[in-house]
Design a protein around this motif. Structure first.
Motif, PDB file in Angstrom:
ATOM      1  N   ALA A 149     -24.293 -19.414  88.625  1.00  0.00           N
ATOM      2  CA  ALA A 149     -23.379 -20.486  88.217  1.00  0.00           C
ATOM      3  C   ALA A 149     -22.679 -20.187  86.894  1.00  0.00           C
ATOM      4  N   GLU A 150     -22.765 -18.945  86.430  1.00  0.00           N
ATOM      5  CA  GLU A 150     -22.243 -18.627  85.094  1.00  0.00           C
ATOM      6  C   GLU A 150     -20.784 -19.012  84.903  1.00  0.00           C
ATOM      7  N   THR A 151     -19.934 -18.717  85.858  1.00  0.00           N
ATOM      8  CA  THR A 151     -18.509 -19.011  85.692  1.00  0.00           C
ATOM      9  C   THR A 151     -18.286 -20.514  85.547  1.00  0.00           C
ATOM     10  N   LEU A 152     -18.942 -21.301  86.389  1.00  0.00           N
ATOM     11  CA  LEU A 152     -18.824 -22.755  86.292  1.00  0.00           C
ATOM     12  C   LEU A 152     -19.389 -23.259  84.961  1.00  0.00           C
ATOM     13  N   LEU A 153     -20.546 -22.776  84.573  1.00  0.00           N
ATOM     14  CA  LEU A 153     -21.151 -23.203  83.317  1.00  0.00           C
ATOM     15  C   LEU A 153     -20.264 -22.857  82.124  1.00  0.00           C
ATOM     16  N   PRO A 160     -15.764 -19.096  76.851  1.00  0.00           N
ATOM     17  CA  PRO A 160     -15.083 -18.022  77.578  1.00  0.00           C
ATOM     18  C   PRO A 160     -15.938 -16.767  77.694  1.00  0.00           C
ATOM     19  N   TYR A 161     -15.722 -16.034  78.766  1.00  0.00           N
ATOM     20  CA  TYR A 161     -16.400 -14.755  78.983  1.00  0.00           C
ATOM     21  C   TYR A 161     -15.781 -13.684  78.096  1.00  0.00           C
ATOM     22  N   GLU A 162     -14.478 -13.716  78.003  1.00  0.00           N
ATOM     23  CA  GLU A 162     -13.753 -12.737  77.182  1.00  0.00           C
ATOM     24  C   GLU A 162     -12.959 -13.455  76.115  1.00  0.00           C
ATOM     25  N   LEU A 163     -12.868 -12.845  74.978  1.00  0.00           N
ATOM     26  CA  LEU A 163     -12.002 -13.334  73.920  1.00  0.00           C
ATOM     27  C   LEU A 163     -10.861 -12.333  73.768  1.00  0.00           C
ATOM     28  N   PRO A 164      -9.683 -12.806  73.427  1.00  0.00           N
ATOM     29  CA  PRO A 164      -8.585 -11.857  73.257  1.00  0.00           C
ATOM     30  C   PRO A 164      -8.850 -10.954  72.055  1.00  0.00           C
TER      31      PRO A 164
END
Length: 182
Positions: A149-153, A160-164
């Motif tokens: 469920a990582e993306t939903l969480l 965010p998973y990635e930062l610019p």
């Protein structure tokens, strides 16, 4: 956490399937998982332990939630699209009417609040058509774990998973010398 420091409030909209309780158990597992991961998740199981005016209860849950999770299933799709035999699945029919009104009234941003979720063994084909088909993000949770469920969480918590990357300085790139025709 939300902007005001409280956990995100989520209402789980799902159908009671005729599958021996398998789907309901998956939804219960999702509910417990979300709560364990800092989400104030709500569904009908606790409320069913006492008398309710279900129409009012569902309306309030949909209105107060930061996000409504629509859990894909064949019965949910039939009931939300008003294709079920009369008198069957009235809870989903009611919730879907509330959600359809929101989609209709907010065509640009509804998908930020109403989230499409597919559990293990489920299919995006089992989401109601008014929720945008393949053009809208779907959260596939498989397995029913924090990792699954990582993306939903991440979305619910604003993590965010990635930062610019940082934007560096403009490089010094001298012009090429002009060439004169010979």
């Amino acid at each position: 956490m939300t902007d005001d420091g409280r956990p995100p409030l989520v209402f789980i909209s799902y159908a009671h399937e005729d599958d021996g309780g398998v789907h309901r158990d998956q939804v219960r597992t999702l509910w417990r998982l979300l709560c364990a991961q800092g989400v104030d998740a709500r569904l009908d199981l606790l409320a069913a332990e006492s008398p309710q005016d279900w129409g009012v209860w569902m309306m309030h849950r949909c209105q107060e939630a930061d996000h409504v999770l629509v859990i894909a299933s064949p019965a949910y799709k039939r009931r939300a699209e008003v294709r079920e035999k009369p008198g069957t699945g009235l809870g989903v029919a009611w919730e879907a009417a509330l959600l359809r009104a929101e989609v209709h009234g907010n065509p640009r941003d509804w998908f930020r609040r109403i989230l499409r979720v597919v559990l293990p063994g489920g299919s995006t084909d089992d989401l109601p058509a008014f929720l945008g088909g393949g053009a809208v993000t779907t959260y596939r949770i498989d397995p029913l774990t924090a990792a699954g469920a990582e993306t939903l969480l991440r979305y619910l918590h604003g993590l965010p998973y990635e930062l610019p990357p940082a934007i560096g300085p403009v490089p010094h790139l001298p012009p090429r010398p002009s060439q004169e025709p010979t």
